[in-house]
Design a protein around this motif. Structure first.
Motif, PDB file in Angstrom:
ATOM      1  N   LYS A   1      51.478 -68.539  73.873  1.00  0.00           N
ATOM      2  CA  LYS A   1      51.866 -68.704  75.273  1.00  0.00           C
ATOM      3  C   LYS A   1      52.928 -69.785  75.445  1.00  0.00           C
ATOM      4  O   LYS A   1      53.719 -69.736  76.383  1.00  0.00           O
TER       5      LYS A   1
ATOM      6  N   THR B   1      58.959 -70.191  74.491  1.00  0.00           N
ATOM      7  CA  THR B   1      59.906 -69.953  75.584  1.00  0.00           C
ATOM      8  C   THR B   1      61.271 -69.480  75.101  1.00  0.00           C
ATOM      9  O   THR B   1      62.105 -69.078  75.900  1.00  0.00           O
TER      10      THR B   1
ATOM     11  N   ASN C   1      47.417 -56.109  86.737  1.00  0.00           N
ATOM     12  CA  ASN C   1      48.220 -57.326  86.673  1.00  0.00           C
ATOM     13  C   ASN C   1      47.826 -58.185  85.467  1.00  0.00           C
ATOM     14  O   ASN C   1      46.665 -58.216  85.052  1.00  0.00           O
ATOM     15  N   THR C   2      48.798 -58.875  84.901  1.00  0.00           N
ATOM     16  CA  THR C   2      48.543 -59.821  83.816  1.00  0.00           C
ATOM     17  C   THR C   2      47.876 -61.071  84.387  1.00  0.00           C
ATOM     18  O   THR C   2      48.261 -61.563  85.453  1.00  0.00           O
ATOM     19  N   THR C   3      46.884 -61.597  83.688  1.00  0.00           N
ATOM     20  CA  THR C   3      46.150 -62.784  84.110  1.00  0.00           C
ATOM     21  C   THR C   3      46.430 -63.940  83.145  1.00  0.00           C
ATOM     22  O   THR C   3      47.072 -63.759  82.104  1.00  0.00           O
ATOM     23  N   ASP C   4      45.923 -65.108  83.475  1.00  0.00           N
ATOM     24  CA  ASP C   4      46.067 -66.252  82.564  1.00  0.00           C
ATOM     25  C   ASP C   4      45.465 -65.942  81.204  1.00  0.00           C
ATOM     26  O   ASP C   4      45.975 -66.387  80.168  1.00  0.00           O
ATOM     27  N   GLY C   5      44.397 -65.154  81.198  1.00  0.00           N
ATOM     28  CA  GLY C   5      43.729 -64.828  79.943  1.00  0.00           C
ATOM     29  C   GLY C   5      44.438 -63.770  79.116  1.00  0.00           C
ATOM     30  O   GLY C   5      44.150 -63.625  77.925  1.00  0.00           O
ATOM     31  N   THR C   6      45.356 -63.019  79.729  1.00  0.00           N
ATOM     32  CA  THR C   6      46.050 -61.951  78.992  1.00  0.00           C
ATOM     33  C   THR C   6      47.553 -62.210  78.881  1.00  0.00           C
ATOM     34  O   THR C   6      48.291 -61.354  78.416  1.00  0.00           O
ATOM     35  N   LEU C   7      47.976 -63.388  79.301  1.00  0.00           N
ATOM     36  CA  LEU C   7      49.390 -63.744  79.235  1.00  0.00           C
ATOM     37  C   LEU C   7      49.828 -63.965  77.792  1.00  0.00           C
ATOM     38  O   LEU C   7      49.074 -64.501  76.974  1.00  0.00           O
TER      39      LEU C   7
ATOM     40  N   GLN D   1      55.978 -66.138  79.350  1.00  0.00           N
ATOM     41  CA  GLN D   1      55.438 -65.775  80.663  1.00  0.00           C
ATOM     42  C   GLN D   1      55.428 -64.258  80.880  1.00  0.00           C
ATOM     43  O   GLN D   1      55.575 -63.770  82.000  1.00  0.00           O
TER      44      GLN D   1
END
Length: 378
Positions: free
Chosen positions: A154, A157, A341-347, A351
């Motif tokens: 995650k 960048t 939708n993408t979540t914090d857990g699947t990011l 980004q």
């Protein structure tokens, strides 16, 4: 290489049972892989297999994934040059191995020197017939469909090819769930009307008729990237469009100025932060035109506009565009599907949706495609 004399070289054109995935010119000597997810597939009956690749780039090197019997076993950065890559060795010679060599990285419109070609294979056996899949799916999209960020931490960048994956990607996963062959046309940052930064030339619809028309430079032109695609040679059973995310981004980005003409382009917001009516209507009209174009070249395939992995701000406009198209044409084989939708857990990296987000999207989309295929049968 030990015992090299037992391996025989076969140009791709001399392999009786070879399957090429992805839009190409039909040329095999050599084969140029343009789009993400493009690949060569063969059923190899031999103990050792190599492929001869030719690679070039200025900024963005190609990556490949190697799948044996449907399972990823290796992922490689390909450096510039012409050389042999070992796919496997030491396997049981009499066993048939289904082999796929997959281009992991999208067509790089920003690097006219980016090139991946396959010239030949070298092995100690023979190729057997490849069973045809029951379905074909065409995916059209942006960075999500290119698998940008589907691999990597995650924290990453950097915009580099390392973080692209054609395997940890909803396109490949959906196709696998449906036992389908598939093709991908995608480009990071691009949209239906404009790119995320308001460049009106960076839209997928303008290049849909060509093999890979978004590539630039004389070398790509000579390779046939700008030739008209042979739609009759590969007709999909379903077309999936995942566009709109970057069109929304254009409303929130500075204007883009064409250096050749000096003209500025900008998708505008009203004072209250909502979309400008005229600019939003331009997006909807572009979406209707694109649906007409897709239908022209794919007369029988249901079209699914799948959207939502990074939010749904353009969903009302997409609904209006699809409804307008259906009213104008009477074509009822165009529907909309909201992706999870993408979540914090699947990011994932950059980004963008990660592997878990792609897997969830593929599971739900595959279920919907099954319903569409059932209902479209006479």
């Amino acid at each position: 290489m030990p015992q090299e004399d037992r391996l025989k070289v076969y140009p791709l054109s001399e392999i009786a049972h070879l399957k090429v995935h992805g839009r190409t010119t039909g040329q095999l000597d050599p084969l140029t892989l343009f789009w993400t997810g493009s690949s060569v597939e063969l059923n190899a009956q031999g103990s050792e297999l190599w492929v001869e690749v030719e690679v070039n780039y200025d900024q963005y090197e190609p990556w490949i994934s190697i799948l044996i019997n449907g399972v990823p076993v290796s992922r490689l950065m390909l450096t510039a040059g012409r050389y042999w890559v070992c796919i496997y060795r030491g396997m049981t010679k009499t066993a048939i191995k289904n082999v796929r060599i997959v281009k992991d990285v999208q067509a790089m419109s920003a690097d006219s020197e980016c090139l991946l070609q396959i010239h030949a294979v070298k092995f100690d056996g023979e190729c057997t017939p490849i069973e045809e899949k029951p379905y074909r799916i065409e995916f059209i999209g942006d960075s999500i469909t290119s698998g940008e960020g589907a691999i990597g931490a995650k924290a990453e960048t950097d915009w580099i090819p390392m973080w692209f994956s054609a395997i940890d990607n909803y396109t490949a996963m959906t196709a696998e769930a449906l036992d389908a062959d598939y093709r991908v046309l995608s480009q990071s940052g691009w949209g239906v009307l404009t790119s995320w930064d308001n460049n009106p030339h960076a839209n997928l619809p303008d290049y849909y008729e060509q093999v890979c028309g978004l590539l630039t430079g004389e070398n790509n032109k000579a390779l046939g990237a700008h030739e008209k695609n042979d739609f009759a040679s590969w007709q999909p059973d379903v077309v999936v469009v995942n566009l709109g995310t970057n069109d929304d981004g254009a409303f929130h980005s500075p204007e883009w100025v064409d250096t050749a003409t000096g003209k500025a382009y900008k998708q505008r917001l009203k004072a209250d932060g909502t979309y400008d009516d005229e600019d939003l209507a331009a997006f909807e009209e572009a979406a209707v035109r694109f649906l007409n174009k897709i239908r022209k070249y794919n007369p029988d395939a249901p079209i699914i506009w799948a959207y939502g992995m990074l939010g749904i701000p353009m969903m009302p406009a997409i609904y209006r565009a699809v409804n307008a198209y259906r009213m104008q044409t009477g074509d009822k084989q165009v529907t909309i599907f909201q992706l999870p939708n993408t979540t914090d857990g699947t990011l994932g990296a950059r980004q963008h949706p990660g592997k878990l987000a792609h897997a969830k999207a593929a599971s739900e989309l595959a279920g919907y495609i099954k319903e569409v295929l059932r209902s479209s049968k006479p």
